[in-house]
Enzyme design. Structure first.
Site, mmCIF file in Angstrom:
data_model
loop_
_atom_site.group_PDB
_atom_site.id
_atom_site.type_symbol
_atom_site.label_atom_id
_atom_site.label_comp_id
_atom_site.label_asym_id
_atom_site.label_seq_id
_atom_site.Cartn_x
_atom_site.Cartn_y
_atom_site.Cartn_z
ATOM 1 N N ASN A 11 1.134 -0.986 -0.201
ATOM 2 C CA ASN A 11 0.040 0.234 -0.341
ATOM 3 C C ASN A 11 1.204 1.204 -0.004
ATOM 4 O OD1 ASN A 11 -1.560 2.142 0.469
ATOM 5 N ND2 ASN A 11 -2.752 1.383 2.727
ATOM 6 N N ARG A 85 -2.667 -1.755 -3.035
ATOM 7 C CA ARG A 85 -4.134 -0.717 -3.349
ATOM 8 C C ARG A 85 -3.655 0.010 -4.066
ATOM 9 N NH1 ARG A 85 -5.377 2.606 1.242
ATOM 10 N NH2 ARG A 85 -7.516 3.010 0.877
ATOM 11 N N HIS A 174 -12.916 2.682 -0.009
ATOM 12 C CA HIS A 174 -12.726 1.615 0.797
ATOM 13 C C HIS A 174 -13.176 0.184 0.619
ATOM 14 C CE1 HIS A 174 -13.200 5.309 4.321
ATOM 15 N NE2 HIS A 174 -11.665 4.345 4.484
ATOM 16 N N ARG A 234 -11.851 15.206 8.159
ATOM 17 C CA ARG A 234 -12.727 15.091 6.924
ATOM 18 C C ARG A 234 -14.431 16.008 6.823
ATOM 19 N NH1 ARG A 234 -11.190 10.052 3.460
ATOM 20 N NH2 ARG A 234 -9.684 10.952 3.557
ATOM 21 N N GLU A 379 -8.091 -5.852 5.053
ATOM 22 C CA GLU A 379 -7.642 -5.019 3.916
ATOM 23 C C GLU A 379 -6.382 -6.094 2.850
ATOM 24 O OE1 GLU A 379 -9.012 -0.546 3.631
ATOM 25 O OE2 GLU A 379 -8.422 -1.122 5.604
#
Ligand code: ADP
Length: 393
Positions: A11, A85, A174, A234, A379
């Protein structure tokens, strides 16, 4: 412990690389993190197979140097494939694919939709190519799982030409996490399928997805990961007219507004304290009013979103909580469910309190209208699985 025919999961972020080497039977893994890339403090934190930790200083090191060192640390295990990823797959990619020159070009081109992430992902692919040209690589997109959304969920109510010519639509993110936890919930439930899940990934970034029979039907994030739920830094949804209002009244530039909404809002912006849920919860416990409001806003908006996502599902089997907050914050899970008070959700709050620190299980009562699950996301496992599947390994 052995690591037979392992897959390397990478990643690559703008200044960091998270990695995991996962055995073919998924039972064993080695993990690590390269951080502060490009700075004097660049280093690799590696955990060996026996659990021993090692730190490698790579002052000023680039992605390429970091990957050289990481691959050297892992060389003895002979990885057979690499799964990357990649944040944005645009409209082009609805599943994981093997890297070819064309795929790499597409990952780079799609920086138009993910300017911070896709270039770093491409750097990782190129670096592995340069070091091990023969090693098969696969890209697993964060957006791909959501490509099953119907137009009614992915289109914005704006002129059609922007969709046709500029690919302006909702994509969702996601994806590997939502795919993993929904699949896992379908394995764990005693209810016959097909199942309709609403998965709530609540970490630093937060998103929720409606999934029916293994397919994403709607999700809270949009063309960027800013849409939807309130997050660590956010804002989630705001009135799109806010931009012009701030320009008119404060003469704020688009860049400043973008930074404010992405980096200075959410839990951090409302509490004025931190983007970290633990810090905000502690401050609220000590009576801080801004922290209390930040928690209320977070749960109210999450509950409202989960309720609205039920509209996408033919049947509503249950809710799955995951991500650092979803897996650990007992009180936040409860607050979110209390917001959804018209759904006849019956929770066992003693069981809820036991589901922390990586525990997997459910906490609904027998007469609850929907099931309630906590499923720690994985993940890396999901990327390794999709990598092997794309290569027929
Ligand atoms: P990322 O999205 O960066 O992968 P995580 O999924 O690890 O992040 O989630 C990070 C969030 O989880 C932070 O807000 C953190 O405070 C929260 N979190 C972790 N542990 C707990 C806990 N025990 N109680 C409440 N929140 C927690």
């Amino acid at each position: 412990m052995t690591l037979e025919n392992p897959t390397l999961v990478l990643n690559c972020g703008s200044s960091s690389i998270k990695y995991a080497l996962i055995s073919a039977d998924n039972q064993t893994r080695i993990t690590g993190l390269a951080e502060n890339l490009g700075l004097d403090t660049a280093r690799i934190k590696h955990t060996h197979l026996d659990g021993e930790k090692q730190e490698v200083n790579i002052a000023g090191g680039s992605h390429k140097l970091a990957l050289q060192k990481i691959l050297a640390l892992l060389e003895q295990y002979h990885p057979i494939a690499v799964g990357h990823r990649v944040v944005h797959g645009g409209r082009e990619f609805s599943e994981a694919v093997e890297v070819t020159p064309h795929v790499l070009e597409e990952v780079k081109r799609l920086k138009i939709l993910a300017p911070l992430h896709n270039p770093a992902n491409a750097l990782g692919i190129e670096a592995v190519n340069a070091i091990y040209p023969g090693l098969p690589q696969v890209v697993v997109f964060d957006t791909a799982f959501h490509q099953t959304m119907p137009p009614v969920a992915y289109r914005y109510a704006i002129p059609k030409a922007l969709y046709d010519d500029e690919c302006v639509r909702r994509y969702g993110f996601h994806g590997t996490s939502h795919a993993y936890v929904s699949e896992r919930a379908s394995q764990l439930t005693e209810q016959e399928g097909p199942h309709g899940w609403i998965t709530a990934h609540l970490g630093n970034g937060c998103s929720a997805t409606a999934i029916y029979d293994g397919k994403s039907l709607d999700t809270s994030m949009g063309i960027t990961p800013l849409e939807g739920l309130m997050m660590g830094t956010r804002s989630g949804d705001v009135d799109p007219g806010l931009h012009i209002h701030l320009k008119r009244t404060l003469d704020m530039s688009l860049e400043k507004i973008d930074t404010m909404l992405n980096k200075q809002s959410g839990l951090l912006g409302v509490s004025g304290l931190s983007n970290d849920m633990r810090t905000v919860e502690q401050a609220a416990d000590e009576g801080n009013e801004d922290a209390k409001l930040a928690l209320e806003l977070f749960s109210y908006r999450a509950g409202k979103y989960l309720a609205s996502l039920s509209c996408a599902l033919p049947t509503f089997t249950g809710i799955v909580f995951t991500g650092g907050i979803g897996e650990n914050s007992v009180s936040m899970r409860r607050s979110i469910l209390e917001v959804m008070r018209h759904f006849n959700i019956q929770a066992d709050y003693d069981k809820n309190a036991e589901l922390v620190r990586g525990a997997e299980g459910n906490f609904h009562l027998a007469d609850s209208a929907v099931e309630l699950w906590v499923i720690p996301t994985d993940e890396e496992y999901q990327i390794a699985e999709e990598t092997r599947a794309a290569l027929n390994l």
